[in-house]
Design a protein around this motif. Structure first.
Motif, PDB file in Angstrom:
ATOM      1  N   LYS A   1     -36.801 -15.205  12.368  1.00  0.00           N
ATOM      2  CA  LYS A   1     -36.148 -14.386  13.380  1.00  0.00           C
ATOM      3  C   LYS A   1     -34.692 -14.155  12.981  1.00  0.00           C
ATOM      4  O   LYS A   1     -34.055 -15.015  12.372  1.00  0.00           O
ATOM      5  CB  LYS A   1     -36.219 -15.058  14.753  1.00  0.00           C
ATOM      6  CG  LYS A   1     -37.639 -15.146  15.308  1.00  0.00           C
ATOM      7  CD  LYS A   1     -37.652 -15.683  16.732  1.00  0.00           C
ATOM      8  CE  LYS A   1     -39.060 -15.684  17.306  1.00  0.00           C
ATOM      9  NZ  LYS A   1     -39.091 -16.166  18.710  1.00  0.00           N
ATOM     10  N   ALA A   2     -34.178 -12.994  13.369  1.00  0.00           N
ATOM     11  CA  ALA A   2     -32.834 -12.602  12.953  1.00  0.00           C
ATOM     12  C   ALA A   2     -31.765 -13.577  13.423  1.00  0.00           C
ATOM     13  O   ALA A   2     -30.725 -13.727  12.779  1.00  0.00           O
ATOM     14  CB  ALA A   2     -32.525 -11.198  13.477  1.00  0.00           C
ATOM     15  N   ILE A   3     -32.019 -14.275  14.507  1.00  0.00           N
ATOM     16  CA  ILE A   3     -31.011 -15.157  15.086  1.00  0.00           C
ATOM     17  C   ILE A   3     -30.859 -16.468  14.318  1.00  0.00           C
ATOM     18  O   ILE A   3     -29.850 -17.158  14.441  1.00  0.00           O
ATOM     19  CB  ILE A   3     -31.342 -15.440  16.573  1.00  0.00           C
ATOM     20  CG1 ILE A   3     -30.111 -15.988  17.302  1.00  0.00           C
ATOM     21  CG2 ILE A   3     -32.538 -16.381  16.691  1.00  0.00           C
ATOM     22  CD1 ILE A   3     -30.295 -16.101  18.800  1.00  0.00           C
ATOM     23  N   TYR A   4     -31.847 -16.829  13.482  1.00  0.00           N
ATOM     24  CA  TYR A   4     -31.786 -18.096  12.756  1.00  0.00           C
ATOM     25  C   TYR A   4     -30.770 -17.996  11.617  1.00  0.00           C
ATOM     26  O   TYR A   4     -30.688 -16.956  10.941  1.00  0.00           O
ATOM     27  CB  TYR A   4     -33.157 -18.472  12.212  1.00  0.00           C
ATOM     28  CG  TYR A   4     -34.186 -18.772  13.286  1.00  0.00           C
ATOM     29  CD1 TYR A   4     -33.807 -19.077  14.581  1.00  0.00           C
ATOM     30  CD2 TYR A   4     -35.545 -18.739  13.000  1.00  0.00           C
ATOM     31  CE1 TYR A   4     -34.740 -19.345  15.564  1.00  0.00           C
ATOM     32  CE2 TYR A   4     -36.493 -19.009  13.981  1.00  0.00           C
ATOM     33  CZ  TYR A   4     -36.081 -19.311  15.259  1.00  0.00           C
ATOM     34  OH  TYR A   4     -37.006 -19.574  16.234  1.00  0.00           O
ATOM     35  N   PRO A   5     -29.996 -19.071  11.365  1.00  0.00           N
ATOM     36  CA  PRO A   5     -28.877 -18.999  10.407  1.00  0.00           C
ATOM     37  C   PRO A   5     -29.239 -18.464   9.029  1.00  0.00           C
ATOM     38  O   PRO A   5     -28.531 -17.604   8.490  1.00  0.00           O
ATOM     39  CB  PRO A   5     -28.402 -20.460  10.336  1.00  0.00           C
ATOM     40  CG  PRO A   5     -28.750 -21.021  11.675  1.00  0.00           C
ATOM     41  CD  PRO A   5     -30.052 -20.373  12.052  1.00  0.00           C
ATOM     42  N   GLN A   6     -30.328 -18.967   8.424  1.00  0.00           N
ATOM     43  CA  GLN A   6     -30.686 -18.524   7.078  1.00  0.00           C
ATOM     44  C   GLN A   6     -31.020 -17.036   7.053  1.00  0.00           C
ATOM     45  O   GLN A   6     -30.626 -16.305   6.135  1.00  0.00           O
ATOM     46  CB  GLN A   6     -31.872 -19.329   6.552  1.00  0.00           C
ATOM     47  CG  GLN A   6     -32.287 -18.949   5.142  1.00  0.00           C
ATOM     48  CD  GLN A   6     -33.440 -19.797   4.625  1.00  0.00           C
ATOM     49  OE1 GLN A   6     -33.824 -20.791   5.231  1.00  0.00           O
ATOM     50  NE2 GLN A   6     -34.005 -19.404   3.498  1.00  0.00           N
TER      51      GLN A   6
ATOM     52  N   ARG B   1     -30.057 -14.797   9.396  1.00  0.00           N
ATOM     53  CA  ARG B   1     -28.853 -14.058   9.788  1.00  0.00           C
ATOM     54  C   ARG B   1     -27.930 -13.845   8.584  1.00  0.00           C
ATOM     55  O   ARG B   1     -27.347 -12.769   8.406  1.00  0.00           O
ATOM     56  CB  ARG B   1     -28.107 -14.819  10.887  1.00  0.00           C
ATOM     57  CG  ARG B   1     -26.840 -14.110  11.383  1.00  0.00           C
ATOM     58  CD  ARG B   1     -25.972 -15.082  12.159  1.00  0.00           C
ATOM     59  NE  ARG B   1     -26.592 -15.470  13.415  1.00  0.00           N
ATOM     60  CZ  ARG B   1     -26.303 -14.912  14.592  1.00  0.00           C
ATOM     61  NH1 ARG B   1     -25.412 -13.938  14.655  1.00  0.00           N
ATOM     62  NH2 ARG B   1     -26.894 -15.338  15.687  1.00  0.00           N
ATOM     63  N   SER B   2     -27.812 -14.877   7.736  1.00  0.00           N
ATOM     64  CA  SER B   2     -26.943 -14.782   6.565  1.00  0.00           C
ATOM     65  C   SER B   2     -27.391 -13.653   5.643  1.00  0.00           C
ATOM     66  O   SER B   2     -26.565 -12.864   5.157  1.00  0.00           O
ATOM     67  CB  SER B   2     -26.945 -16.116   5.814  1.00  0.00           C
ATOM     68  OG  SER B   2     -26.196 -16.024   4.621  1.00  0.00           O
TER      69      SER B   2
ATOM     70  N   SER C   1     -37.161 -11.023  11.325  1.00  0.00           N
ATOM     71  CA  SER C   1     -36.353 -10.676  10.155  1.00  0.00           C
ATOM     72  C   SER C   1     -37.192 -10.502   8.895  1.00  0.00           C
ATOM     73  O   SER C   1     -36.663 -10.154   7.835  1.00  0.00           O
ATOM     74  CB  SER C   1     -35.302 -11.763   9.909  1.00  0.00           C
ATOM     75  OG  SER C   1     -35.923 -13.037   9.822  1.00  0.00           O
ATOM     76  N   ARG C   2     -38.508 -10.773   8.996  1.00  0.00           N
ATOM     77  CA  ARG C   2     -39.416 -10.545   7.875  1.00  0.00           C
ATOM     78  C   ARG C   2     -40.669  -9.876   8.425  1.00  0.00           C
ATOM     79  O   ARG C   2     -41.238 -10.330   9.424  1.00  0.00           O
ATOM     80  CB  ARG C   2     -39.786 -11.855   7.166  1.00  0.00           C
ATOM     81  CG  ARG C   2     -38.586 -12.614   6.638  1.00  0.00           C
ATOM     82  CD  ARG C   2     -38.987 -13.734   5.696  1.00  0.00           C
ATOM     83  NE  ARG C   2     -37.871 -14.630   5.443  1.00  0.00           N
ATOM     84  CZ  ARG C   2     -37.838 -15.557   4.496  1.00  0.00           C
ATOM     85  NH1 ARG C   2     -38.892 -15.718   3.698  1.00  0.00           N
ATOM     86  NH2 ARG C   2     -36.784 -16.334   4.337  1.00  0.00           N
ATOM     87  N   ALA C   3     -41.080  -8.816   7.750  1.00  0.00           N
ATOM     88  CA  ALA C   3     -42.236  -8.066   8.236  1.00  0.00           C
ATOM     89  C   ALA C   3     -42.666  -7.058   7.186  1.00  0.00           C
ATOM     90  O   ALA C   3     -41.881  -6.662   6.317  1.00  0.00           O
ATOM     91  CB  ALA C   3     -41.905  -7.334   9.541  1.00  0.00           C
TER      92      ALA C   3
END
Length: 263
Positions: free
Chosen positions: A190-195, A197-198, A220-222
């Motif tokens: 998910k986009a909110i997770y640090p790795q 988001r970075s 964040s991955r799809a």
């Protein structure tokens, strides 16, 4: 959202089997584990439409096979007796595992590349010059001999039910009712997770206060999501492998709709 279970593949050495309880869930029970010389199970969860999920359902498994997924692995039964095993066999198994994981990785990337090409050039008579822009998350399982490979992108999950006790000989005790332990085999993207988001920020994307990429996309991955690829959305899966034992009872594959309701 729409969830598309994998369909049977008509090949000699590989086949797909699914047990469907709803459109968003696949359950792999112990009998199916034991049936598989090489089996494939998957959930594809579409967002913004069904086209990306349908495309991945049709092409991913074949792309993984064409990328070199091994048709068999070095005997794990032999490797359980290290004093009888030629060290070269262990090296061969390690090589087999690397080949299998690379085939899955390449299959995911190839599927996404072809999907993006299709989203631009295909179906323009329906969607106009912009093509189609929907996406799909996925959680997939391949069983090769006694080895299980799990790959996922997005927020679909795989959870394994494993017996927590064994008998005195070290084997699964089927005579007693043993408690089962739920083991989550996947990591959400998910986009909110640090790795995640970075990577998004390095690509010029923005994670809004609602935890969504550009204020819109939660994962964040799809596969697909053509309009978000330039902002760091990728189709690179996490890949995990483990050996089947007597303790494995069943595995549940489900999209976010299942886990959000049941958690």
């Amino acid at each position: 959202m729409s969830s598309v279970p994998s369909s049977p593949i008509n090949t000699i050495d590989y086949f797909s089997v699914v047990t469907i309880f709803s459109s968003s869930t696949t359950v792999i029970n112990r009998h199916l584990f034991l049936m598989c010389r090489c089996g494939h199970f998957a959930i594809y969860d579409g967002h913004g439409g069904r086209l990306a999920a349908e495309f991945a359902k049709k092409h991913l498994h074949l792309n993984v096979l064409s990328s070199g997924l091994p048709r068999e692995l070095v005997s794990l039964q032999l490797l359980s007796r290290p004093f009888l095993v030629d060290p070269n066999l262990r090296l061969l198994l390690q090589m087999d595992l690397k080949v299998a994981k690379k085939a899955i990785l390449d299959g995911f990337r190839k599927t996404d590349k072809l999907l993006l090409q299709e989203s631009v050039s295909g179906l323009t008579f329906v969607y106009g010059s912009g093509g189609w822009q929907d996406g799909a998350t996925a959680v997939c399982v391949w069983i090769v001999d006694q080895k299980v490979f799990i790959a996922n992108i997005g927020d679909a999950k795989a959870v394994l039910a494993r017996s927590s006790t064994t008998d005195k000989s070290g084997n699964h005790n089927t005579e007693e009712c043993n408690p089962l332990k739920a083991i989550v085999l996947t990591r959400e993207h998910k986009a909110i997770y640090p790795q995640e988001r970075s990577r998004i920020q390095k690509s010029g994307g923005v994670v809004s206060s609602n935890g969504r990429l550009q204020g819109r996309l939660e994962v964040s991955r799809a596969f697909g999501d053509r309009q978000f690829k330039k902002f760091g959305v990728i189709a690179t899966p996490d890949i995990h492998a483990f050996e089947l034992t007597e303790r494995e009872n069943f595995m549940i594959l489900g999209c976010d709709g299942l886990w959000e309701v049941s958690s």
